[in-house]
Design an enzyme around this catalytic site. Structure first.
Site, PDB file in Angstrom:
ATOM      1  N   SER A 140      47.589  29.540  44.888  1.00  0.00           N
ATOM      2  CA  SER A 140      47.052  29.615  45.228  1.00  0.00           C
ATOM      3  C   SER A 140      45.981  30.259  46.270  1.00  0.00           C
ATOM      4  O   SER A 140      46.099  29.501  46.340  1.00  0.00           O
ATOM      5  CB  SER A 140      45.730  29.585  44.489  1.00  0.00           C
ATOM      6  OG  SER A 140      44.933  29.723  43.881  1.00  0.00           O
ATOM      7  N   TYR A 153      40.895  21.628  41.301  1.00  0.00           N
ATOM      8  CA  TYR A 153      41.985  22.875  41.374  1.00  0.00           C
ATOM      9  C   TYR A 153      42.918  23.642  42.666  1.00  0.00           C
ATOM     10  O   TYR A 153      43.401  23.448  42.759  1.00  0.00           O
ATOM     11  CB  TYR A 153      42.048  23.852  40.054  1.00  0.00           C
ATOM     12  CG  TYR A 153      42.423  25.500  40.038  1.00  0.00           C
ATOM     13  CD1 TYR A 153      44.446  25.110  40.535  1.00  0.00           C
ATOM     14  CD2 TYR A 153      42.108  26.247  41.338  1.00  0.00           C
ATOM     15  CE1 TYR A 153      44.476  26.119  39.525  1.00  0.00           C
ATOM     16  CE2 TYR A 153      43.755  27.613  41.190  1.00  0.00           C
ATOM     17  CZ  TYR A 153      44.946  27.286  40.601  1.00  0.00           C
ATOM     18  OH  TYR A 153      45.656  28.461  40.583  1.00  0.00           O
TER      19      TYR A 153
END
Length: 268
Positions: free
Chosen positions: A145, A158
């Site tokens: 990400s 995350y």
């Protein structure tokens, strides 16, 4: 798998294949001619997707139902992958996120996220790597990400798991540099997928936040793979930023390799 002729390209494994990026990766890799091994916890969706892909692209598709946020699911999947010489490509796509503040989120939620995003990716990579190295061929695509590039307050855990994925993939690249095994780290920004619902943040609540279509994201990532990129950030329009990030990170690491503290700390 069915009894159709086996693909000369081998089998591509896609985790988290029941929706989002994983579903698109499955379609695109089948379009390229790979047979597929699709992994996810929702068996009904996997079977439906597999049947659709077989009919559309004429490749073999096997569904493997496993919960990769669970140790038993990881172990079963790693056992299925290890030693299978037909596997030539692995897409570690399965992952999840959460936006609850660290002080409020449950330990169970965090443990499952870390297990899925970090442990499963690491152990599935480990499962296929010996065979890839022995054959001096194979491709591993790890989905990260853009929040791995810097801390982001909305998703600290995350983001931390994705920073691990990037660091792990960078170090593994160095470790196997003399082999022909290919590694790619893909860093998507926000995409139109079910992850927002999983996070408890429906897409309608995102306002003007730019979201990339999952098809476009995967197509860009595969174009990056074809071009030989190591880090592919589909939404970053200036490639020099990615290159500068890689170079600066390595410079900082190398600059730390001295035996004395920096003069600014005035330690005698």
């Amino acid at each position: 798998m069915s009894e159709m002729k086996r693909s000369a390209l081998g089998v591509a494994v896609v985790t988290g294949a029941s929706s989002g990026l994983g579903k698109v990766y499955a379609d695109r890799l089948a379009q390229r001619g790979y047979d597929l091994l699709l992994v996810a916890r929702r068996g009904d969706r996997l079977k439906a997707i597999g049947a659709e892909i077989e009919a559309k692209h004429g490749v073999n598709v096997e569904s493997f139902v496993a919960d990769l946020s669970d140790a038993a699911g990881i172990e079963a999947t790693a056992k299925r992958l290890a030693g299978d010489a037909s596997i030539t490509l692995l897409v570690n796509n399965a992952g999840t996120s959460n936006i609850e503040p660290v002080a409020e989120v449950s330990a169970t939620t965090l443990t499952k996220m870390i297990t899925l995003n970090v442990t499963s990716l690491t152990l599935l990579t480990q499962a296929v790597l010996p065979g890839f190295l022995a054959r001096n061929a194979g491709t591993i695509i790890n989905i990260g990400s853009v929040v791995s590039f810097a801390g982001y307050a909305m998703v600290p855990v995350y983001g931390g798991t994705k920073a691990y994925v990037m660091n792990f993939t960078q170090a593994l690249k160095q470790q196997i540099a003399e082999s022909a095994v290919r590694l790619q780290y893909v860093a998507p920004s926000g995409t139109v997928s079910e992850i927002w619902d999983v996070m408890g943040l429906p897409k309608e609540a995102l306002g003007d936040m730019p979201l990339m279509d999952t098809d476009e994201c995967v197509d860009a990532a595969l174009a990056g793979l074809d071009a030989g990129e190591f880090i592919t950030a589909p939404s970053v329009h200036h490639a020099e930023l990615v290159k500068a990030f890689e170079e600066t990170s390595m410079k900082l690491l190398m600059a730390s390799q001295v035996s004395t503290s920096a003069q600014r700390y005035r330690v005698k």
